[in-house]
Design a protein around this motif. Structure first.
Motif, PDB file in Angstrom:
ATOM      1  N   ILE A  90     -44.454  -5.510 -59.206  1.00 34.31           N
ATOM      2  CA  ILE A  90     -44.045  -5.254 -57.644  1.00 34.31           C
ATOM      3  C   ILE A  90     -43.777  -3.792 -57.228  1.00 34.31           C
ATOM      4  O   ILE A  90     -44.114  -3.420 -56.407  1.00 34.31           O
ATOM      5  N   GLU A  91     -43.258  -3.202 -58.298  1.00 36.53           N
ATOM      6  CA  GLU A  91     -42.854  -1.599 -58.043  1.00 36.53           C
ATOM      7  C   GLU A  91     -44.223  -1.024 -57.863  1.00 36.53           C
ATOM      8  O   GLU A  91     -44.321   0.263 -57.111  1.00 36.53           O
ATOM      9  N   ILE A  92     -45.188  -1.147 -58.808  1.00 29.18           N
ATOM     10  CA  ILE A  92     -46.496  -0.547 -58.574  1.00 29.18           C
ATOM     11  C   ILE A  92     -47.131  -0.638 -57.051  1.00 29.18           C
ATOM     12  O   ILE A  92     -47.513   0.350 -56.758  1.00 29.18           O
ATOM     13  N   LEU A  93     -47.011  -2.087 -56.648  1.00 29.17           N
ATOM     14  CA  LEU A  93     -47.554  -2.322 -55.507  1.00 29.17           C
ATOM     15  C   LEU A  93     -46.704  -1.475 -54.551  1.00 29.17           C
ATOM     16  O   LEU A  93     -47.639  -0.960 -53.591  1.00 29.17           O
ATOM     17  N   ARG A  94     -45.599  -1.473 -54.638  1.00 26.93           N
ATOM     18  CA  ARG A  94     -44.824  -0.561 -53.594  1.00 26.93           C
ATOM     19  C   ARG A  94     -45.196   0.833 -53.548  1.00 26.93           C
ATOM     20  O   ARG A  94     -45.013   1.408 -52.427  1.00 26.93           O
ATOM     21  N   SER A  95     -45.398   1.280 -54.748  1.00 27.56           N
ATOM     22  CA  SER A  95     -45.443   2.768 -54.812  1.00 27.56           C
ATOM     23  C   SER A  95     -47.025   2.918 -54.464  1.00 27.56           C
ATOM     24  O   SER A  95     -47.281   4.084 -54.022  1.00 27.56           O
ATOM     25  N   ILE A  96     -47.786   2.252 -54.442  1.00 28.94           N
ATOM     26  CA  ILE A  96     -49.349   2.340 -53.842  1.00 28.94           C
ATOM     27  C   ILE A  96     -49.173   1.834 -52.402  1.00 28.94           C
ATOM     28  O   ILE A  96     -50.480   1.987 -51.960  1.00 28.94           O
ATOM     29  N   GLY A  97     -48.193   1.974 -51.665  1.00 31.22           N
ATOM     30  CA  GLY A  97     -48.214   1.639 -50.348  1.00 31.22           C
ATOM     31  C   GLY A  97     -47.982   0.198 -49.497  1.00 31.22           C
ATOM     32  O   GLY A  97     -48.067   0.020 -48.620  1.00 31.22           O
ATOM     33  N   TYR A  98     -47.663  -0.952 -50.702  1.00 34.12           N
ATOM     34  CA  TYR A  98     -47.247  -2.101 -49.942  1.00 34.12           C
ATOM     35  C   TYR A  98     -45.949  -2.106 -49.240  1.00 34.12           C
ATOM     36  O   TYR A  98     -45.083  -1.685 -49.994  1.00 34.12           O
TER      37      TYR A  98
ATOM     38  N   ILE B  83     -44.994  -7.496 -50.021  1.00 28.08           N
ATOM     39  CA  ILE B  83     -44.700  -8.109 -51.246  1.00 28.08           C
ATOM     40  C   ILE B  83     -44.242  -9.621 -51.026  1.00 28.08           C
ATOM     41  O   ILE B  83     -44.354 -10.660 -51.881  1.00 28.08           O
ATOM     42  N   ALA B  84     -43.639  -9.889 -50.017  1.00 24.65           N
ATOM     43  CA  ALA B  84     -42.834 -11.091 -49.678  1.00 24.65           C
ATOM     44  C   ALA B  84     -44.054 -12.007 -49.448  1.00 24.65           C
ATOM     45  O   ALA B  84     -43.946 -13.071 -49.890  1.00 24.65           O
TER      46      ALA B  84
ATOM     47  N   VAL C  22     -47.128 -16.644 -50.310  1.00 25.31           N
ATOM     48  CA  VAL C  22     -48.659 -17.421 -50.239  1.00 25.31           C
ATOM     49  C   VAL C  22     -48.507 -18.221 -51.790  1.00 25.31           C
ATOM     50  O   VAL C  22     -49.064 -19.385 -51.717  1.00 25.31           O
ATOM     51  N   GLU C  23     -48.076 -17.637 -52.985  1.00 28.73           N
ATOM     52  CA  GLU C  23     -48.155 -18.347 -54.288  1.00 28.73           C
ATOM     53  C   GLU C  23     -47.305 -19.439 -53.992  1.00 28.73           C
ATOM     54  O   GLU C  23     -47.632 -20.560 -54.652  1.00 28.73           O
ATOM     55  N   GLY C  24     -46.184 -19.607 -53.345  1.00 23.29           N
ATOM     56  CA  GLY C  24     -45.408 -20.892 -53.060  1.00 23.29           C
ATOM     57  C   GLY C  24     -46.170 -21.993 -52.302  1.00 23.29           C
ATOM     58  O   GLY C  24     -46.239 -23.105 -52.613  1.00 23.29           O
ATOM     59  N   ALA C  25     -46.884 -21.501 -51.342  1.00 21.97           N
ATOM     60  CA  ALA C  25     -47.554 -22.293 -50.295  1.00 21.97           C
ATOM     61  C   ALA C  25     -48.946 -22.915 -51.057  1.00 21.97           C
ATOM     62  O   ALA C  25     -49.059 -24.009 -50.879  1.00 21.97           O
ATOM     63  N   ILE C  26     -49.494 -22.046 -52.101  1.00 21.59           N
ATOM     64  CA  ILE C  26     -50.822 -22.569 -52.789  1.00 21.59           C
ATOM     65  C   ILE C  26     -50.220 -23.535 -53.508  1.00 21.59           C
ATOM     66  O   ILE C  26     -50.849 -24.723 -53.733  1.00 21.59           O
TER      67      ILE C  26
ATOM     68  N   VAL D 226     -37.598 -12.647 -50.786  1.00 21.52           N
ATOM     69  CA  VAL D 226     -36.637 -11.439 -50.384  1.00 21.52           C
ATOM     70  C   VAL D 226     -36.226 -10.800 -51.708  1.00 21.52           C
ATOM     71  O   VAL D 226     -36.029  -9.425 -51.396  1.00 21.52           O
ATOM     72  N   LYS D 227     -36.107 -11.353 -52.897  1.00 20.08           N
ATOM     73  CA  LYS D 227     -35.610 -10.725 -54.192  1.00 20.08           C
ATOM     74  C   LYS D 227     -36.695  -9.580 -54.405  1.00 20.08           C
ATOM     75  O   LYS D 227     -36.636  -8.310 -54.676  1.00 20.08           O
ATOM     76  N   ALA D 228     -37.970 -10.164 -54.433  1.00 25.74           N
ATOM     77  CA  ALA D 228     -39.234  -8.971 -54.684  1.00 25.74           C
ATOM     78  C   ALA D 228     -39.188  -7.971 -53.694  1.00 25.74           C
ATOM     79  O   ALA D 228     -39.318  -6.858 -54.139  1.00 25.74           O
ATOM     80  N   ALA D 229     -39.047  -8.553 -52.544  1.00 30.12           N
ATOM     81  CA  ALA D 229     -39.277  -7.197 -51.406  1.00 30.12           C
ATOM     82  C   ALA D 229     -38.255  -6.246 -51.435  1.00 30.12           C
ATOM     83  O   ALA D 229     -38.360  -5.139 -51.143  1.00 30.12           O
ATOM     84  N   SER D 230     -37.088  -6.475 -51.995  1.00 29.27           N
ATOM     85  CA  SER D 230     -36.051  -5.584 -52.017  1.00 29.27           C
ATOM     86  C   SER D 230     -36.164  -4.474 -53.553  1.00 29.27           C
ATOM     87  O   SER D 230     -35.207  -3.704 -53.399  1.00 29.27           O
TER      88      SER D 230
END
Ligand SMILES: Nc1ncnc2c1ncn2[C@@H]1O[C@H](COP(=O)(O)OP(=O)(O)OP(=O)(O)O)[C@@H](O)[C@H]1O
Ligand SMILES: [Mg+2]
Lengths: 227, 384
Positions: free
Chosen positions: B289-297, B302-303, B308-312, B370-374
């Motif tokens: 998740i931190e990698i994704l954040r550092s490349i601009g997510y 992230i949320a 989407v994983e929950g929905a699928i 929310v946890k992941a996004a924070s």
């Protein structure tokens, strides 16, 4: 014309009850198209400097302007957008997403872009070809060698055509042959006008870089030559 | 590639983790569907069997005085008191809601005297009365011939009549075949004979005093049936026997709240388990998740990924859970109610189940998302 300007940057980390000064009033400017090696003893603040440059680690004091934008005054979302457009990071091998193939890892920065799917794939394949992985699109990171992983990481960093590439010890875990290949890749990117800044301990990398920032005790010494 | 693709790839390539998430959703959906469907079936059948217990609609003439009464219907002492005709009674079976009508039981009431006792002779169709008065217990047998009668408990005592005895009413001899056990109502005072016999004997051919109707009302409001009957027989008061309706509704309500409460409890448990598992998963994915954040997510990206994983998972789990739960319900109903009709596999409940499951997946993803996004991007770089 300077691309990056650091004005009296200080970074303090909490350290027990007090604070540890990792960077002390650093002012330096970096021109577009430079190829810089950040060197210095362990714990001197090299990674701290790199993460501040990468809009990942807000300084305790001072300002940093990139392309005349006061980056840390931007909102969190805008900082993310800024990283996406301006900066390509190269992490060490463990920083590929393990469940995504080489191609999918390179597609990651594009997944939040407006490029249509086909265009994304074309761009990702192009950069993978460029780093010499034209035959390994569908390999998971677990099945790639250290050098190959570094190449995927570089491909991922450049696929968005960033103006700045930041890398923290990109050759640290590679043998010297592979390390040289990777440095040549950085050199060719730099030749295209991309500003490359990397942290390295390796003296062999001397020959590729144009400038050296020696970090010692939280201060920076700018040298035209490697020391 | 899109964020949804990343979510899908993660689910597909971390099979063990996906399987556990999926299994929890399937389990809670299976239980919820099973419980809901079985209880719903029980509820419908309980409703139906209650309807079979007795009449819930009374169709009476609009005016009445207070002579001899039976079920609040007066037997007038004049010769043309049968207000309804056979046509009226047949027309009840032509209302729009006729499929909800179980039994229509018309009656003719005639005041008579025998051995200096005044009482009511009720002409009924014994076969319909049997349907409508399921609780009636009879000593002897139900009459079926035109000269056979059934006696109320008290009148049998007053007249001192037993099974096999004869009874002379208005010059006609009747045979007592059965005596109704004590009901504690006016029914104890009445003599029941074949409706046509009574009509012929008193010159009341084609006349009917009042009609009792038993309607199945689990699928429609009884008020509507009553209204449709009044439209067909304009000069009748159609009385809904509120007591009956209320009791039936109480039974249904109890069943319904039981199934809803338990289904909701199961879904909440499912939500808690899936949430916890997704939080654990997010904690293991800190670096990614931190990698994704550092490349601009952005945080929202992230949320999205987690939601989407929950929905699928919820969507797929819902489909599987519905199928398993329904099959289980079919088997359960077969086992506990062998006589019941088959459960229907309708589209709409399936769609609801899958929607609820997808919603469950998304809701379970909220706290983890929310946890992941924070998570801050810096953490991933720290140890380079
Ligand atoms: N998040 C943090 N919290 C507290 N202290 C930190 C944190 N990150 C770094 N430091 C400290 O700040 C100093 C500089 O760290 P930094 O990682 O920048 O050093 P470095 O030059 O990259 O070292 P190395 O060559 O070993 O990677 C170190 O003393 C380190 O312990
Ligand atoms: Mg470091």
């Amino acid at each position: 014309m300077s691309l990056i300007k650091l004005l009296e940057i200080e970074k303090n980390y909490p350290d027990g009850l007090g604070e540890f000064k990792a960077l002390k009033k650093v002012s330096v400017s970096i021109d577009s198209g430079e190829f810089i090696a950040i060197t210095g003893p362990s714990g001197s603040g090299k990674s701290t400097l790199l993460t501040i440059l990468g809009v990942l680690n807000p300084p305790s004091k001072g300002q940093i302007y990139i392309d005349d934008i006061d980056v840390y005054s931007l909102s969190g979302d805008r900082q993310a957008d800024f990283r996406q457009t301006y900066i390509g990071f190269v992490f060490q091998d463990l920083h590929l997403v393990p469940y995504l193939t080489a191609l999918e890892n390179v597609l990651l920065p594009l997944a939040i872009s407006l490029y249509p799917g086909k265009e994304q794939k074309k761009m990702a394949k192009e950069v993978l070809n460029r780093v010499g992985l034209g035959d390994k699109y569908h390999r998971l990171p677990g099945k790639l060698s250290g050098g190959e992983k570094s190449r995927v990481a570089i491909a991922r960093a450049i696929v968005n055509k960033p103006r700045i590439i930041l890398a923290d010890e990109p050759t640290g875990s590679l043998d010297s042959g592979t390390g040289n290949e990777i440095m040549k890749l950085f050199q060719s990117l730099n030749n295209e006008g991309i500003t490359v800044i990397l942290v390295t301990h390796n003296n062999e990398n001397k020959k590729y870089v144009k400038k050296n920032f020696l970090v010692r005790d939280g201060l920076i010494e700018v040298n035209q030559k490697w020391v | 590639m899109k964020i949804e693709t990343i979510a899908l790839k993660h689910l597909l390539r971390s099979k063990k983790q996906f399987f556990i998430l999926f299994a929890s959703i399937v389990l809670s959906m299976t239980l919820a569907v099973l419980l809901f469907v079985v209880v719903d079936k029980l509820k419908t059948d309980a409703g139906n069997s209650f309807d079979e217990i007795g009449a819930n609609i009374l169709v009476v003439p609009e005016t009445s005085s207070r002579d001899l009464t039976y079920e609040s219907v007066t037997a007038h002492n004049s010769n043309n008191r049968g207000v309804f005709s056979s046509r009226d009674y047949i027309s009840i079976n032509t209302i729009e809601r006729r499929d909800n009508i179980a039994t229509v039981a018309p009656k003719i009431l005639q005041p008579v005297s025998y051995q200096n006792l005044d009482f009511i002779l009720a002409g009924i169709y014994f076969q319909f009365e049997k349907e409508i008065k399921k609780w009636w217990r009879i000593e002897g047998e139900w009459p079926f011939r035109e000269n056979e009668v059934l006696l109320g408990y008290k009148i049998a005592g007053s007249l001192n009549e037993k099974n096999g005895d004869e009874l002379l009413i208005s010059g006609k001899s009747f045979l007592v075949t059965g005596i109704l056990t004590e009901q504690g109502t006016e029914e104890d005072e009445i003599v029941y004979a074949n409706i046509m016999t009574v009509q012929n004997l008193f010159g009341l051919e084609d006349k009917i005093s009042f009609i009792e109707v038993a309607a199945y009302c689990t699928t429609c409001p009884i008020e509507e049936i009553a209204r449709q009957i009044s439209e067909k027989i304009p000069d009748a008061s159609v009385i809904i026997m509120a007591e009956a309706v209320k009791t039936r509704e109480n039974t249904i309500d109890k069943f319904a709240s039981f199934s809803i409460v338990f289904s909701v409890v199961i879904l909440i448990l499912g939500f808690a388990i899936v949430s916890l598992m997704m939080i654990t998963s997010v904690n293991h994915r800190t670096k990614e998740i931190e990698i994704l954040r550092s490349i601009g997510y952005r945080k929202a990206h992230i949320a999205d990924l987690i939601l989407v994983e929950g929905a699928i998972t919820g969507l797929l789990g819902g489909i599987a859970g519905y199928l398993i739960g329904m099959s289980g319900a079919v088997q359960t109903i077969k086992a506990i109610m062998p006589a019941a009709s088959n459960i229907k596999w309708d589209m709409i409940p399936a769609v609801y189940a899958i929607l609820i499951s997808t919603l469950l997946g998304v809701l379970s993803g909220i706290i983890p998302a929310v946890k992941a996004a924070s998570m801050e991007p810096i953490e991933s770089i720290k140890r380079i």
